[in-house]
Each structure stands twice: as structure tokens, then as C-alpha cells.
Design a protein around this motif. Structure first.
Motif, mmCIF file in Angstrom:
data_model
loop_
_atom_site.group_PDB
_atom_site.id
_atom_site.type_symbol
_atom_site.label_atom_id
_atom_site.label_comp_id
_atom_site.label_asym_id
_atom_site.label_seq_id
_atom_site.Cartn_x
_atom_site.Cartn_y
_atom_site.Cartn_z
ATOM 1 N N ASP A 105 0.852 -1.467 0.128
ATOM 2 C CA ASP A 105 0.244 0.046 0.287
ATOM 3 C C ASP A 105 1.033 1.191 -0.346
ATOM 4 O O ASP A 105 2.125 1.315 1.003
ATOM 5 N N THR A 106 0.554 2.181 -1.063
ATOM 6 C CA THR A 106 1.118 4.127 -0.392
ATOM 7 C C THR A 106 -0.035 4.305 -0.493
ATOM 8 O O THR A 106 -1.221 4.498 -0.827
ATOM 9 N N TRP A 165 -0.622 6.658 -2.646
ATOM 10 C CA TRP A 165 -0.623 6.860 -4.396
ATOM 11 C C TRP A 165 -1.614 6.180 -4.523
ATOM 12 O O TRP A 165 -2.663 6.787 -5.237
ATOM 13 N N LYS A 166 -1.802 5.207 -4.558
ATOM 14 C CA LYS A 166 -1.749 3.496 -4.819
ATOM 15 C C LYS A 166 -3.789 3.960 -3.817
ATOM 16 O O LYS A 166 -4.847 3.671 -4.581
ATOM 17 N N LEU A 167 -3.734 3.971 -2.831
ATOM 18 C CA LEU A 167 -5.183 4.328 -1.852
ATOM 19 C C LEU A 167 -6.094 5.590 -2.110
ATOM 20 O O LEU A 167 -6.558 5.109 -2.643
ATOM 21 N N GLY A 168 -5.084 6.887 -2.658
ATOM 22 C CA GLY A 168 -6.285 7.845 -3.062
ATOM 23 C C GLY A 168 -6.886 7.016 -4.749
ATOM 24 O O GLY A 168 -7.570 7.612 -5.010
ATOM 25 N N THR A 169 -5.922 7.226 -5.198
ATOM 26 C CA THR A 169 -6.517 6.281 -7.237
ATOM 27 C C THR A 169 -7.863 5.495 -6.703
ATOM 28 O O THR A 169 -8.595 5.806 -7.561
ATOM 29 N N SER A 170 -7.602 4.362 -5.614
ATOM 30 C CA SER A 170 -8.851 3.718 -5.773
ATOM 31 C C SER A 170 -9.859 4.314 -5.547
ATOM 32 O O SER A 170 -10.875 3.573 -5.864
ATOM 33 N N ARG A 171 -9.823 5.303 -4.711
ATOM 34 C CA ARG A 171 -10.946 6.019 -4.536
ATOM 35 C C ARG A 171 -11.088 7.480 -4.924
ATOM 36 O O ARG A 171 -11.857 8.064 -4.263
ATOM 37 N N ASN A 172 -10.321 7.311 -5.885
ATOM 38 C CA ASN A 172 -10.832 9.210 -7.055
ATOM 39 C C ASN A 172 -10.604 9.773 -5.813
ATOM 40 O O ASN A 172 -11.159 11.161 -6.045
ATOM 41 N N LEU A 173 -9.535 9.660 -4.969
ATOM 42 C CA LEU A 173 -9.004 10.987 -4.003
ATOM 43 C C LEU A 173 -7.165 11.464 -4.592
ATOM 44 O O LEU A 173 -6.331 10.443 -5.144
ATOM 45 N N SER A 174 -7.038 12.822 -4.461
ATOM 46 C CA SER A 174 -5.054 12.832 -4.490
ATOM 47 C C SER A 174 -4.301 12.721 -3.101
ATOM 48 O O SER A 174 -5.403 11.856 -2.027
ATOM 49 N N VAL A 175 -3.620 11.966 -3.594
ATOM 50 C CA VAL A 175 -2.548 12.161 -2.077
ATOM 51 C C VAL A 175 -2.468 12.979 -0.578
ATOM 52 O O VAL A 175 -2.623 12.946 0.638
ATOM 53 N N ASN A 218 4.242 9.249 8.247
ATOM 54 C CA ASN A 218 4.348 9.512 7.406
ATOM 55 C C ASN A 218 4.253 8.738 6.575
ATOM 56 O O ASN A 218 4.498 7.020 5.917
ATOM 57 N N PRO A 219 4.390 9.278 5.204
ATOM 58 C CA PRO A 219 3.385 8.419 3.990
ATOM 59 C C PRO A 219 4.619 7.899 3.152
ATOM 60 O O PRO A 219 3.771 6.635 2.023
ATOM 61 N N ASN A 220 5.651 8.046 3.559
ATOM 62 C CA ASN A 220 6.956 7.365 3.071
ATOM 63 C C ASN A 220 7.428 5.908 3.542
ATOM 64 O O ASN A 220 8.143 5.060 3.817
ATOM 65 N N SER A 221 6.567 5.752 4.745
ATOM 66 C CA SER A 221 6.940 4.815 5.659
ATOM 67 C C SER A 221 5.427 4.277 6.124
ATOM 68 O O SER A 221 5.138 4.373 7.941
ATOM 69 N N LEU A 222 5.018 3.851 4.920
ATOM 70 C CA LEU A 222 3.599 2.952 6.135
ATOM 71 C C LEU A 222 3.755 1.576 6.844
ATOM 72 O O LEU A 222 4.429 0.624 5.884
ATOM 73 N N THR A 223 2.944 1.298 7.694
ATOM 74 C CA THR A 223 3.797 0.113 8.681
ATOM 75 C C THR A 223 2.373 -0.985 8.763
ATOM 76 O O THR A 223 1.439 -0.091 8.586
#
Length: 395
Positions: free
Chosen positions: A59-60, A62-72, A83-88
Motif C-alpha cells: 500500500d501507498t 498514491w495507490k489508496l488515493g487513486t482507488s478512491r478517486n482522491l489525491s494523495v 509519514n506517508p513514505n513509511s507506512l507500516t
């Protein structure tokens, strides 16, 4: 959905971020000055809810936002401490979810508890609506008004004056719910854009004038008045024919519009399941609340939803203004219901409204059959009255 302001944010930016009309965001935050947002300040975004989501491998934002038609940045706004660069993997984050389906499930026995829950949910999702208590029933239940719109044309619509006509309440709530969905998702209803209606109308909805009576019909008598209502009901525990409030007074016979004439010819001289006018006009708190609402708000027109007959009444003693006939013709066209100017019945809310204000008033008799109407008619009634609801706002 609530978000917290960051440096550089604006209500206009939130409008673009969530594809939500800016005026609905402004109206959802009446105490906020759009020109001077403060960092950390909470802002209501209408038309969305927040969902907990457990991060999965890969998951990132970007992927989560794209699948929901939402921006990052929409996800960053909601999850400012992450921290969006280190999702656990397994970490729980918040994801905004656009509300695109109705929450009012009206095709069921719709009592005061169901109404209260739906009003609370709608107010949370659509904070640009305002909930007012205009009075209380005999048993202390709040009689609630839902108010929305920014215009000068004041329209009032009510339901469930009569207890066994309770199907009018979920119909009216469903009409409201779909109007709200149309506004926040910018989609028309029957080809009609609803934002111009929102901007031109001040809409008042009282979905359940008689909550005690509705609960009596659907749930039986509450312990504190069980003996009294059974006695009024002539010893029967079948309350399906009950129209009155919990004291056995017919609320739609409580208004000072030829009340004395109606009282004199009435066969009911004591509390009854239906048709008892009371000892005087406006003795019952539910009727008083509706009269006070009309006096305080000075509505341009009023619609009272009743059942049954697939027709509506629009005149009173020739006191109705000329525009009533024009509106009645449109109601007839869009619904297929029969327009009736005069009937041999008085002391109703519509009668009093026309007499008191000389404004258009309508009693809409939804569906056909024997009260209480079966829920099998729910969808058909909704489609029939949808045109009347819209026409009451655009005419």
C-alpha cells in the motif's frame, strides 16, 4: 467528516480536494471565517465519512488515493501525523469515503427511534443542515425540524400528523436524503439541477408531527399510559386505526379554521382514536408547535403529507391565492394525483395556514387503499410524490 487546517489551506482548496461545492463547505462551518483559517482549526467537509483501514503490504497513499478517486494530499490532510513514505503493515489509517447512497432505509416500520437515528446520521454527514426542536409531544418526545437552503422562498413540508399514516415520514425523509445526495455529488434528480433550488429556497421539514401516536401504532402502548389508551380505544389492543395523538385528540382537527363548525357536527365528543377535535382549538402541544412554527417563519407555501387517496386538496373557503391553482396544476401533472380545490372538512392545518397567511397550502394524500398503507406501496408512492417535492421548490 472533520479535517484540521494546515498552513496554506483554504476552504476553496478543500472544495477542489474533495470535489465538493464551496458553498456547502461554507454552510457546514457557520462559525468559521473563510478568510482567516487558523492552523489546527477543525473544518467540516460534508458528504464524506471516515473509515478505518489497516495498511496492507504494497500500500501507498498514491495507490489508496487513486482507488478512491482522491489525491494523495486528501489522505495526507486526514492523516497528518503519519509519514506517508513509511507506512507500516497493519497500521490503522483513516480513509475518506464519499457518501453516494442513501442512509434512510424507509421501507420498514419507521418509528420515532428510527427517525431520530436517521436525523442524527444525516446531520453528521451533511452539517449544512440544521436541526431544531420546535416543541415536545405529550410524552416529551422532541418534535424536530430539519432546515436547509440559503434562499428567501420559505417552504414547509410535514408528515405524520396522523399516527397510522406514519409511512409519510420515511417517504419525506427519503426525499430529503436524496436531495442531499444530489447536492453533495452534483448530480441532478429527474434532470433537474438541485443546487439552484438550495440557493433559492429556505426549506423546513417536520418529518413526524405526532411521534407518540406513531409509536403507539407501531409499538403498542407505553406502560405509563397503557390503561388510558386502551380505554380510549374501546378496550382493544389493536391500534392500527389510531390517528390521534396519545391523548386521543386528532391533531389535524385542532386548528382555528371553522373549528366551531366542525366541532358542532362531529360525532366524537370525547377522546377517541380519530376525529375528536379536543375541547378547543390548539390545546395539544404538537398542534401548538406547528402553529408557532408557521407564525414565526412566515412560510411562502406549505405541504402536509397524509394518506391515502392519490389526490391533494389546495383550497379553503376561497381564501387561497391565485398562484395556488398554478402550483396545483403542476403537482397534478408531475404526480398523476387528482387536484381537489374544496372538500367538506375543516379545522385542518392546511385550512388554517391558508386562512391565516393567504398563502398556498396543500394536503397531499399519498397512495391509495386502507390506512395504514402497506410498505409494498413505498417505492411507488416515493416516485409519485418526488415530482411534487421538486415542484414545491422550483415553482
Amino acid at each position: 467528516m472533520k479535517v484540521k487546517v494546515r498552513s496554506g489551506d483554504s476552504l476553496w482548496y478543500y472544495s477542489q480536494l474533495f470535489m465538493m461545492p464551496i458553498n456547502l463547505i461554507i454552510d457546514s462551518n457557520p462559525s468559521v471565517n473563510p478568510a482567516s483559517l487558523k492552523i489546527g482549526q477543525e473544518i467540516n467537509i460534508p458528504g464524506f465519512t471516515l473509515q478505518n483501514y489497516a495498511v496492507k503490504k504494497g500500500d501507498t497513499f498514491w495507490k489508496l488515493g487513486t482507488s478512491r478517486n482522491l489525491s494523495v494530499d486528501a489522505l495526507l490532510l486526514i492523516n497528518q501525523t503519519l509519514n506517508p513514505n513509511s507506512l507500516t503493515v497493519g497500521a490503522v489509517i483513516k480513509l475518506p469515503k464519499r457518501v453516494i447512497s442513501p442512509i434512510v432505509a424507509g421501507r420498514r416500520q419507521y418509528d420515532f427511534k428510527a427517525l431520530t437515528a436517521d436525523i442524527s446520521t444525516l446531520a453528521a454527514i451533511y452539517p449544512f443542515i440544521k436541526i431544531n426542536t420546535i416543541g415536545n409531544s405529550i410524552l416529551g418526545k422532541p418534535i424536530q425540524e430539519i432546515r436547509l437552503g440559503k434562499g428567501n422562498k420559505k417552504v414547509q413540508i410535514n408528515a405524520s400528523f396522523h399516527a397510522n399514516e406514519w409511512i409519510t415520514t420515511p417517504i419525506l425523509m427519503a426525499l430529503l436524503n436524496n436531495f442531499l445526495l444530489s447536492l453533495t455529488n452534483v448530480r441532478p434528480i429527474r434532470g433537474l439541477s438541485t443546487m439552484p433550488l438550495y440557493n433559492s429556497v429556505d426549506l423546513s421539514i417536520v418529518p413526524m408531527v405526532n411521534p407518540d401516536g406513531v409509536d403507539l401504532v407501531l409499538n403498542g402502548p407505553p406502560p405509563e399510559v397503557r390503561e388510558q389508551v386502551i380505554e380510549i380505544n374501546r378496550g382493544s389492543t389493536d391500534f392500527s386505526g389510531w390517528k390521534a395523538n396519545i391523548r386521543g385528540v386528532d391533531l389535524n382537527n385542532q386548528f382555528p379554521a371553522k373549528w366551531d363548525f366542525e366541532k358542532e357536527r362531529s360525532e366524537q365528543d370525547a377522546p377517541a382514536p380519530r376525529d375528536y377535535l379536543g375541547e378547543a382549538p390548539l390545546t395539544e402541544p404538537e398542534a401548538i408547535a406547528m402553529a408557532d412554527l408557521a407564525r414565526n417563519s412566515q412560510f411562502e407555501r406549505m405541504l402536509a403529507f397524509h394518506t391515502q387517496g392519490s389526490e391533494f386538496y389546495w383550497g379553503y373557503e376561497g381564501m387561497e391565492p391565485p398562484e395556488s391553482q398554478v402550483i396545483a396544476a403542476e403537482f397534478e401533472r408531475v404526480s398523476g394525483y387528482r387536484a381537489v380545490q374544496f372538500i367538506d372538512s375543516f379545522a385542518g392545518y392546511k385550512d388554517w395556514f391558508i386562512q391565516e397567511f393567504r398563502k398556498p397550502g396543500f394536503t397531499i394524500e399519498l397512495g391509495s387503499g386502507i390506512n395504514p398503507l402497506p410498505l409494498s406501496q413505498y417505492d411507488e408512492i416515493y416516485e409519485e410524490v418526488l415530482g411534487i417535492f421538486l415542484a414545491s421548490l422550483y415553482m
